[in-house]
Design a protein around this motif. Structure first.
Motif, PDB file in Angstrom:
ATOM      1  N   GLN A 286      23.651  52.204  12.523  1.00 32.31           N
ATOM      2  CA  GLN A 286      24.780  51.763  11.230  1.00 32.31           C
ATOM      3  C   GLN A 286      24.896  53.999  10.832  1.00 32.31           C
ATOM      4  O   GLN A 286      25.522  54.212   9.513  1.00 32.31           O
ATOM      5  CB  GLN A 286      23.985  51.753  10.087  1.00 32.31           C
ATOM      6  CG  GLN A 286      23.898  50.419  10.343  1.00 32.31           C
ATOM      7  CD  GLN A 286      22.726  49.715  11.487  1.00 32.31           C
ATOM      8  OE1 GLN A 286      21.844  50.240  11.641  1.00 32.31           O
ATOM      9  NE2 GLN A 286      22.156  48.285  11.455  1.00 32.31           N
ATOM     10  N   GLN A 311      24.840  47.370   0.270  1.00 31.19           N
ATOM     11  CA  GLN A 311      23.510  46.173   0.922  1.00 31.19           C
ATOM     12  C   GLN A 311      22.576  47.570  -0.237  1.00 31.19           C
ATOM     13  O   GLN A 311      21.800  46.287  -0.524  1.00 31.19           O
ATOM     14  CB  GLN A 311      23.960  46.347   2.366  1.00 31.19           C
ATOM     15  CG  GLN A 311      24.991  46.438   3.037  1.00 31.19           C
ATOM     16  CD  GLN A 311      25.253  44.584   3.169  1.00 31.19           C
ATOM     17  OE1 GLN A 311      24.131  43.998   3.610  1.00 31.19           O
ATOM     18  NE2 GLN A 311      25.521  43.994   3.395  1.00 31.19           N
ATOM     19  N   MET A 352      21.422  46.126   8.432  1.00 32.14           N
ATOM     20  CA  MET A 352      23.895  45.984   7.911  1.00 32.14           C
ATOM     21  C   MET A 352      23.884  45.666   9.664  1.00 32.14           C
ATOM     22  O   MET A 352      23.637  46.743  10.624  1.00 32.14           O
ATOM     23  CB  MET A 352      23.915  47.460   7.435  1.00 32.14           C
ATOM     24  CG  MET A 352      23.352  47.492   5.548  1.00 32.14           C
ATOM     25  SD  MET A 352      23.983  49.526   5.394  1.00 32.14           S
ATOM     26  CE  MET A 352      25.402  49.530   6.458  1.00 32.14           C
ATOM     27  N   GLU A 353      24.963  45.071   9.889  1.00 36.17           N
ATOM     28  CA  GLU A 353      26.254  44.817  10.393  1.00 36.17           C
ATOM     29  C   GLU A 353      27.033  46.227  10.607  1.00 36.17           C
ATOM     30  O   GLU A 353      27.282  46.747   9.149  1.00 36.17           O
ATOM     31  CB  GLU A 353      26.977  43.842  10.384  1.00 36.17           C
ATOM     32  CG  GLU A 353      26.776  42.338   9.432  1.00 36.17           C
ATOM     33  CD  GLU A 353      26.075  41.933  11.063  1.00 36.17           C
ATOM     34  OE1 GLU A 353      26.248  42.108  12.034  1.00 36.17           O
ATOM     35  OE2 GLU A 353      25.542  41.219  11.050  1.00 36.17           O
ATOM     36  N   VAL A 354      27.474  46.826  11.764  1.00 28.90           N
ATOM     37  CA  VAL A 354      28.165  47.889  12.243  1.00 28.90           C
ATOM     38  C   VAL A 354      29.516  47.022  12.954  1.00 28.90           C
ATOM     39  O   VAL A 354      29.266  46.087  14.131  1.00 28.90           O
ATOM     40  CB  VAL A 354      27.255  49.184  12.984  1.00 28.90           C
ATOM     41  CG1 VAL A 354      26.565  50.030  11.637  1.00 28.90           C
ATOM     42  CG2 VAL A 354      26.756  48.485  13.690  1.00 28.90           C
ATOM     43  N   ALA A 355      30.383  47.949  12.350  1.00 22.00           N
ATOM     44  CA  ALA A 355      31.709  47.361  12.922  1.00 22.00           C
ATOM     45  C   ALA A 355      31.677  48.348  14.261  1.00 22.00           C
ATOM     46  O   ALA A 355      31.000  49.172  14.411  1.00 22.00           O
ATOM     47  CB  ALA A 355      32.727  47.581  12.635  1.00 22.00           C
TER      48      ALA A 355
END
Ligand SMILES: *Cc1c(COP(=O)(O)O)cnc(C)c1O
Length: 356
Positions: A286, A311, A352-355
């Motif tokens: 991230q 977040q 965290m999600e990352v695109a």
């Protein structure tokens, strides 16, 4: 000091009841109450304070390696910035040089005073942000600047400036401009302080503060260290009683050997945590970039700074949004916390999600 505004050179400022050197045991010269307030348990606050508390001034001068008359105490280094602008710049005529991204108060004080602001941006290089000293000198000369604000270590850039470059800049700007080195974070850096340069190069001034490494931000104690003649002028431009007694007492105790010892341990912990946090963050997908830092914070570029900010906030962690600064549209500034705070921060970012 011939860099001071010409119209202020003979300026005496306000003569407070505390400015004249007289002695006695019945003080009826300042319209103070003869009895203390019941809330003032120790009865210490009935009378106006010393404008420049001598024991604190001496203690700070000792810590910072200057003479007491080269040091002006004030309400944080923020007051020092304001005094320097007011004493050196003629409104509507003179200018200051700043090196963005940098601390916002230089520009705020300059604009409030009607001084022009000349920007010489730091260069974002492989080794972190760097100051273009030649460009700073040229801009100062061409733009008629009276002040050059350098921040070392830089906020938010994190970089420490080489002392020999600072000195060379001051030599080049001799009799033209004062080079101000804001050392709010210097305790966290390996490099030494620019205070040692003032003896050779009186057009250097240094700002120091108890707000960061000394953990006393709410006490509002900082100082300007400069040529003694300039310090005397700045004092005449200052409010009559800048330091409340509870604050100056606390500050003096904070500089005692015992407190200083603990402060040094705290600084060492922050430096260790800074390295650990930087290397941990740099491995996260991230995170785009962690800048090298000589201060107690990290400037970090994120794949999605907005998501990171949200977040963290949702979990109650507040970091500083840097995205409004030119060139930092994906950056947040993260103060180094305690080990457990830093772990919590890293875990949240890692999750965290990352695109893609
Ligand atoms: C925090 C900070 C200051 C403000 O210090 P005070 O002494 O609290 O007014 C000054 N300069 C820089 C660069 C800072 O980051």
């Amino acid at each position: 000091m011939d860099l001071v505004r010409e119209d202020l050179r003979g300026f005496a400022g306000y003569r407070s009841a505390r400015s004249s050197k007289v002695d006695g045991d019945v003080w009826l010269n300042a319209n103070e109450s003869p009895w203390p307030n019941p809330a003032d348990d120790a009865g210490r606050l009935r009378r106006y304070p010393e404008p420049q508390p001598a024991t604190l001034r001496a203690a700070m001068a000792l810590r910072y390696g200057c003479d007491a008359d080269q040091l002006l105490l004030g309400r944080g280094s923020d007051e020092g910035i304001d005094l320097l602008v007011r004493a050196l710049c003629r409104p509507g005529a003179d200018a200051v040089v700043v090196t963005p991204p940098t601390f916002g108060m230089y520009e705020v004080c300059a604009r409030l005073h009607g001084a022009r602001v000349l920007e010489v941006p730091l260069v974002d290089g492989d080794g972190g942000f760097e100051c273009e000293f030649d460009a700073v000198a040229e801009a100062a000369v061409a733009g008629g600047a009276k002040l050059v604000f350098l921040c070392s270590p830089g906020n938010p850039a994190g970089n420490a400036l080489p002392l020999e470059r600072i000195e060379a800049l001051a030599v080049r700007l001799q009799a033209r401009a004062l080079v101000v080195v804001d050392e709010a974070y210097v305790e966290f850096a390996e490099a030494g302080s620019a205070v040692a340069l003032i003896g050779r190069q009186p057009n250097i001034a240094v700002l120091r503060t108890l707000s960061k490494a000394h953990a006393l931000a709410a006490a509002r104690v900082g100082c300007v260290i400069a040529d003694a003649g300039l310090v005397a002028v700045l004092q005449r431009c200052q409010a009559p009683y800048p330091l409340p007694v509870p604050c100056s007492d606390l500050a003096r105790r904070a500089l005692d050997d015992a407190a200083w010892w603990v402060t040094r341990e705290r600084i060492a912990t922050v430096i260790g945590e800074r390295a650990r946090l930087a290397s941990t963050l740099a491995k996260l997908r991230q995170v785009r970039r962690v800048y090298p830092s000589s201060a107690n914070f990290l400037l970090v570029r994120f794949v999605d700074a907005q998501v990171a900010l949200e977040q963290l906030l949702q979990s109650g962690i507040v970091v500083r949004d840097m995205r409004a600064h030119a060139g930092l549209a994906d950056a947040l500034r993260i103060t180094v916390g305690t080990p457990s705070q830093n772990n919590r921060l890293v875990d949240l970012i890692a999750a965290m999600e990352v695109a893609a």
